[in-house]
Scaffold this active site. Structure first.
Site, PDB file in Angstrom:
ATOM      1  N   LYS A 117       0.820  -1.219   0.000  1.00 61.28           N
ATOM      2  CA  LYS A 117       0.000   0.000   0.000  1.00 61.28           C
ATOM      3  C   LYS A 117       0.852   1.265   0.000  1.00 61.28           C
ATOM      4  O   LYS A 117       0.400   2.316  -0.446  1.00 61.28           O
ATOM      5  CB  LYS A 117      -0.970  -0.022   1.182  1.00 61.28           C
ATOM      6  CG  LYS A 117      -2.021  -1.121   1.018  1.00 61.28           C
ATOM      7  CD  LYS A 117      -3.175  -0.993   1.980  1.00 61.28           C
ATOM      8  CE  LYS A 117      -4.307  -1.944   1.635  1.00 61.28           C
ATOM      9  NZ  LYS A 117      -3.921  -3.377   1.784  1.00 61.28           N
TER      10      LYS A 117
HETATM   11  C1  LIG Z   1      -4.557  -4.429   1.215  1.00 60.39           C
HETATM   12  C2  LIG Z   1      -3.828  -5.724   1.122  1.00 60.39           C
HETATM   13  C3  LIG Z   1      -4.227  -6.749   0.234  1.00 60.39           C
HETATM   14  C4  LIG Z   1      -5.480  -6.630  -0.636  1.00 60.39           C
HETATM   15  O1  LIG Z   1      -5.334  -5.673  -1.643  1.00 60.39           O
HETATM   16  P1  LIG Z   1      -6.639  -5.131  -2.434  1.00 60.39           P
HETATM   17  O2  LIG Z   1      -6.144  -3.995  -3.238  1.00 60.39           O
HETATM   18  O3  LIG Z   1      -7.615  -4.723  -1.371  1.00 60.39           O
HETATM   19  O4  LIG Z   1      -7.159  -6.265  -3.252  1.00 60.39           O
HETATM   20  C5  LIG Z   1      -3.466  -7.903   0.165  1.00 60.39           C
HETATM   21  N1  LIG Z   1      -2.371  -8.071   0.949  1.00 60.39           N
HETATM   22  C6  LIG Z   1      -1.951  -7.118   1.810  1.00 60.39           C
HETATM   23  C7  LIG Z   1      -0.768  -7.383   2.649  1.00 60.39           C
HETATM   24  C8  LIG Z   1      -2.671  -5.916   1.936  1.00 60.39           C
HETATM   25  O5  LIG Z   1      -2.254  -4.980   2.806  1.00 60.39           O
END
Ligand SMILES: *Cc1c(COP(=O)(O)O)cnc(C)c1O
Length: 477
Positions: A117
């Site tokens: 993220k």
């Molecule tokens: C947010 C997240 C996801 C999921 O990603 P999306 O964009 O919501 O599909 C998967 N793995 C981790 C570690 C995350 O922080």
């Protein structure tokens, strides 16, 4: 580039008009009016830009296709400030790591909070600061988190001018490492509110505060959640960077497998594929919360009740509905806003599901858009973490393990690399790694002892009025 809503509102809006927005006024999600097309010559040029000038320059090129209301020199500078080796740990920013012949991990988790993220949120921090200064205004970001999103937002917004963050988390329920990451931030513009309740209480408070339109306007309340188009756009860039690292020629094809929750990460892959990046398959990997796997197998999109959402060892994928999914359905339905509205504002709230299984367009999800899917369980995660550790000498996190498990079931022909997106580093989910390997994962040196740092957090009851009063006090003084 103009942006439109998935529910049909076609009022022309440009990038900076929607940058600070959440949903479109009609309740839909924003998408570009068209996907800019990358032909062979342009792909070759982008490969050369990436090889010669690096990730930030590639980011500038891709973003420029979608952003025409920030002067090019400014946009380039924002990209260069964001994607530095100091922030992302390596000169390549998103290193490609071979696991076994033809199977790779794309390292997206070397940013400040060790989850992918950061890739988008760090850019968002710089874009927000830039746009708010241009407008001479400020923004108070209100959010609820159970872990990754909140810390990524705080590390992106810390110290930024014109921005305060109020992040609600369930008191005592995040992992000790996640709590330490967030609560040790001492920046005056970051406010951690530990709410005496569960994650849903936090989310309800955010909804209630944002739903008070007078309060929202007076205190300039905004969000940074995963439906934000700028976040999605930032993620498109690493599909190109992954492709360029896994291939030598521009006619080669690759597959991507993406550990998925809210469908944001893989939706960026869909955008990259629609632009013409040679992606043969996009494989959605879910955990036991398999709303998306069910859709891609059957055509039925059935949202779960919050009470039916399981708490798993890949918690960032524990979703009851996938908030970005509407974007893909809009494209699948030939960009028919009225039909999309009918599904998401009509059938879904009324009956809890919709069924495209009998619709000819559903077949195109695989055939035309390249989507496949699979699911993984706790036992699969443990086995995959063990196997990758034993065979490749690498420790992977639980979410990435869901991806690797599903990727192995969806390999293409010889010569088609499979790239799994690494969505977090194992230290964030140490408990499960210890369960799998009998020993905790390695901790990057910069996180030594963070549990012992002084903490900046305010504990509040699950009470809307008290949260509002806290925000008002910070803003009025
Ligand atoms: C947010 C997240 C996801 C999921 O990603 P999306 O964009 O919501 O599909 C998967 N793995 C981790 C570690 C995350 O922080």
């Amino acid at each position: 580039m103009n942006y439109l809503s998935t529910r049909g509102d076609a009022t022309p809006r440009r990038f900076c008009d929607i940058l600070l927005e959440g949903l479109a006024p009609d309740g839909g999600l924003y998408l570009p009016a068209h996907y800019p097309q990358i032909d062979a010559a342009e792909l070759a040029r982008l490969r050369a830009v990436h090889a010669g000038q690096g990730y930030a320059a590639l980011a500038f090129e891709i973003l420029s296709l979608y952003i025409d209301d920030i002067p090019a020199a400014d946009l380039r500078r924002l990209c260069e400030k964001t994607y530095t080796p100091e922030v992302f740990g390596t000169p390549g920013i998103v290193p490609l790591k071979p696991l076994e012949p033809g199977l790779f991990l794309l390292g997206l988790s070397n940013g400040p909070t060790l989850a992918f993220k950061d890739m988008a949120m760090q850019l968002l921090g710089h874009l927000f600061e830039y746009e708010l200064a241009r407008r001479g205004t400020e923004l108070n970001i209100l959010g609820a988190t159970s872990g990754d999103t909140g810390s990524a937002a705080e590390y992106a917004m810390r110290g930024k001018h014109g921005i305060r963050v109020f992040m609600l988390s369930p008191h005592g329920r995040m992992s000790p490492f996640q709590q330490a990451q967030m609560f040790s931030l001492q920046d005056a513009n970051i406010h951690n509110l530990a709410i005496e309740g569960v994650f849903d209480d936090c989310q309800d408070i955010v909804k209630a505060v944002s739903g008070d339109l007078a309060f929202k306007a007076r205190y300039r309340i905004g969000t940074v959640n995963s439906i934000n188009w700028a976040r999605l756009l930032a993620q498109v860039v690493y599909y190109f960077a992954g492709y360029f690292q896994a291939t030598r020629r521009d006619d080669e094809r690759v597959r991507f497998t993406v550990p998925s929750g809210n469908f944001g990460n893989i939706c960026a892959g869909h955008v990259a594929r629609q632009m013409g990046l040679p992606i043969e398959r996009l494989v959605v990997a879910t955990n036991e919360n398999d709303v998306l796997d069910e859709f891609f197998r059957t055509g039925v999109y059935r949202v779960r009740a919050a009470a039916d959402t399981l708490e798993t060892s890949s918690p960032s994928m524990d979703i009851s509905k996938a908030s970005n999914f509407e974007r893909f359905v809009f494209d699948l339905l030939g960009r028919d806003g009225a039909a999309t509205r009918q599904l998401f504002a009509g059938q879904l709230p009324r009956q809890g599901f919709f069924d495209l299984g009998g619709d000819a367009r559903f077949a195109q999800a695989a055939a035309r858009y390249g989507f496949e899917s699979g699911r993984s369980t706790h036992a699969d995660r443990l086995a995959t973490i063990r196997r990758v550790h034993a065979e490749c000498g690498t420790t992977i996190d639980t979410h990435t393990a869901d991806g690797v498990k599903v990727a192995r079931e969806h390999r293409g022909g010889a010569g088609v690399p499979m790239i799994v997106l690494e969505t977090a580093l194992p230290i964030k989910f140490a408990e499960t790694i210890t369960e799998a390997l009998g020993q905790p994962p390695e901790r990057p040196a910069r996180f030594d002892g963070i549990e012992d740092l002084p903490r900046r957090v305010t504990v509040l009851p699950a009470d809307v009025q008290q949260v509002k009063a806290f925000i008002a006090r910070q803003c009025d003084t």
